[in-house]
Design an enzyme around this catalytic site. Sequence first.
Site, PDB file in Angstrom:
ATOM      1  CG  ASP A   1      15.886  -1.963 -21.866  1.00  0.00           C
ATOM      2  OD1 ASP A   1      14.887  -2.352 -21.234  1.00  0.00           O
ATOM      3  OD2 ASP A   1      16.831  -2.712 -22.163  1.00  0.00           O
TER       4      ASP A   1
ATOM      5  CB  SER B   1      16.336  -3.960 -17.932  1.00  0.00           C
ATOM      6  OG  SER B   1      15.295  -4.723 -18.503  1.00  0.00           O
TER       7      SER B   1
ATOM      8  CG  ASP C   1      14.771  -5.512 -22.976  1.00  0.00           C
ATOM      9  OD1 ASP C   1      13.928  -5.161 -22.121  1.00  0.00           O
ATOM     10  OD2 ASP C   1      15.920  -5.888 -22.661  1.00  0.00           O
TER      11      ASP C   1
ATOM     12  CG  ASP D   1      11.640  -3.237 -20.373  1.00  0.00           C
ATOM     13  OD1 ASP D   1      11.522  -2.981 -21.581  1.00  0.00           O
ATOM     14  OD2 ASP D   1      12.563  -3.935 -19.913  1.00  0.00           O
TER      15      ASP D   1
END
Length: 587
Positions: free
Chosen positions: A302, A141, A304, A300
Site C-alpha cells: 500500500d 500493508s 506507505d 510495500d
Amino acid sequence: MKDYLSEWRRWCSDPVFDEATRAEAASMTDEIQDAFYRELSFGTGGLRGVIGAGTNRINFYTVGRATQGLSDFINGQTQGGSVVIAYDSRRMSGELALDSACILAANGIKAYLFEDLRPTPELSFAVRELGATAGIVITASHNPPAYNGYKVYWSDGGQIVPPCDEQIISAIGAVSDYSLIRRIPEEEARTRGLLVNIGREMDDKYLRELKKLVLRPDVVRDAGKKLKIVYTPLHGTGNVPVRRVLAELGFEQVFVVPEQEAPDGNFPTVEYPNPEEKGAFRLALELAEKVGADLVLATDPDADRLGVYCRTKEGDYVPFTGNMSGLLIADYVLSARREQGLLPERPSDGALVTTIVSSDMARPVAAEYGLSVIETLTGFKYIGEQIRLFERARAANAGRPDAAKGAYVFEFGFEESYGCLVGTYARDKDAVMAVVSLCEAAAYYAGQGMTLWDAMLAMYEKYGYYAEDLACLTLRGADGAEKIARMMTDLRNDPPAEVGGRRICALRDYRRGVRRDVVTGQETPLELPVSNVLYFELDGNGWCCVRPSGTEPKIKFYFGVKGSSLADAGAQLGALKEAFLQLFRED
C-alpha cells in the site's frame, strides 16, 4: 474463549451467509478453532487477518459489520456524511472496497471510491482534500499474501485514535448480527449519487503536493540525469505514482523490477511483501548489479513503507533500517530548511515527532536544528495525531506573544518500521514522499562527492553510533494469544533486575501508566495513552521494549544501544538482543 463450534455451525447453515461462504465453512477441519474462537478486533492498524470464512477472518461479513458500525457512528455525529475509500492490490481488496461503498450508501452516506488501486497516503490526502467525514483503506500493508485488512481514517486525514476509535469500536460491537448489515446494489447507489468515483485529478493534486516538498529542484534536475535508481513496488500500489513523480522531477534512469511491476495479490516473487525483509530485495539487487544502480528502493503493497539499499563507493550494497533512512531524510530536509531560513525562528517551536521504539538518535538530530522531540506510542496514527494537536494549540494561541504548550510546528515524523512524513498534506506515513525526499538527498550528496552511505556515516560521526533491532515471536491461534498474554503478565509482575550485564534503571509500564525508578522505587505518571507496552531503560545508553503486535499473532521485542563505533554498537546490540530473548527461550 467463545463457543467457536456453535459459531462455525451457524456459518455452515445460516442463510444470512452466501452459498460460497457456507460451503467454505463446511469444508473446514483443522482451522475451525482459529477461524471462529474470537471476533476479529481492531488493533494498531484497524482490522487485519487471514482472508476466509469465520469471525476471526477478513471477509464480506466481518468487514461489512465494521462498515455498518462506522456508518452508525457517522450518522450519530453528522448528517450528510461522506467517506473516501481506497484499496491496494491484495486479494479481494477491490471487492471489499465496493461492498463497503454500497453499505455506506445504504446508510445514506456518500462514498467516494477510487477507480483503481491507490497508495494509502493518497487516501489520507484525499480525505482532507474532499472534506470527507472519514476514510477507509482496504489493505493489509506488508503482511503475508494470505492477509487483508481494513483501516479507518477520520476527517483530519489521520487514522482513528482515542477516543474516536473506542467509540467506533463500540458502534461496531453494537452490530450484534450480520443480518443487521444494510446494503444496496451498486447501480442504485450510483443513481442516487451516493457512490461516485475519484479520478486521476486527485492523483495530480497529490503529486503536486509531493513536488512542493523538493527543496533543491536545481540539484535534482542536474543530478537526476546521472543517478541510477532501481525500484520495486513488490506487486503493490506504488508503481504508477513513484515512477511518475520521479520522471516529472527529472530522474531519468529509473529501472523497475519487471517481475514485480504488475499488481498481484498473490505476491508470487516474495514470501513476504515487506521492505523490512532482505528477501524482498533479491530481484531488485540482482537488477541493481546489472545496471550499476546507486539506490535500490522498495515500497510495500500500500506504499506507505520504504525499504532502501545504497551502493557504497566500494560497489557493495548496504541496507538501511527504517531508523537510518528516516533520520537521513530528516537530517537532509532540516539542513536544507535551515539553509533557506524555513525553520521556526524561536528555539523549540518546531517538533520532530517519533515513537518510543524508534532510534534515540532523533534527540541529537532535533537538538542540532533547535527542535523539540515529541514521542508517541507505536503506530504512525499517533504521529499524525500530533499534527492535529499542534494545529489546534496554535489556533487557540493565535495573537498571543508566548507559545502555548503544544503549539509546535510539525517539521518531520518517523517511526522505526520504515515510515516517515515530510509536510502536513497527509497525516500518515508516505513511501512515495519518502522516495522523493531520499532521491533528492542522494542527488544533493552526489554533488558533494558522497553516497547516501557516506552521508549516514557522517551522521554517526556527528550524532553518535546508535543501533537498533527488532525481533518477533509468532504464536498463532487461541493458545498463542493466551501465551502472549501470559508472557506480558509474567514480565510485568516479575521483571528482571538486569539484562546481559546491563542494570535496569527504570521500567515504563504503559498499561499502568507509570514509570518506576528501580533504584529509588519512585513512580511518576506517563503522559501517553494506556497501552500494553513494557519499556526497560538500561544503563549505558541502552533500552529494550516489549509489546504484542496489534495486527499479527506476534509479540515484538525492540532493542537500542549507543556505541563508540559502528562495530561496537553492533556488538552491544547483538549481545543485548541475545540476552533479552534468552529470558523467553523456555517458553
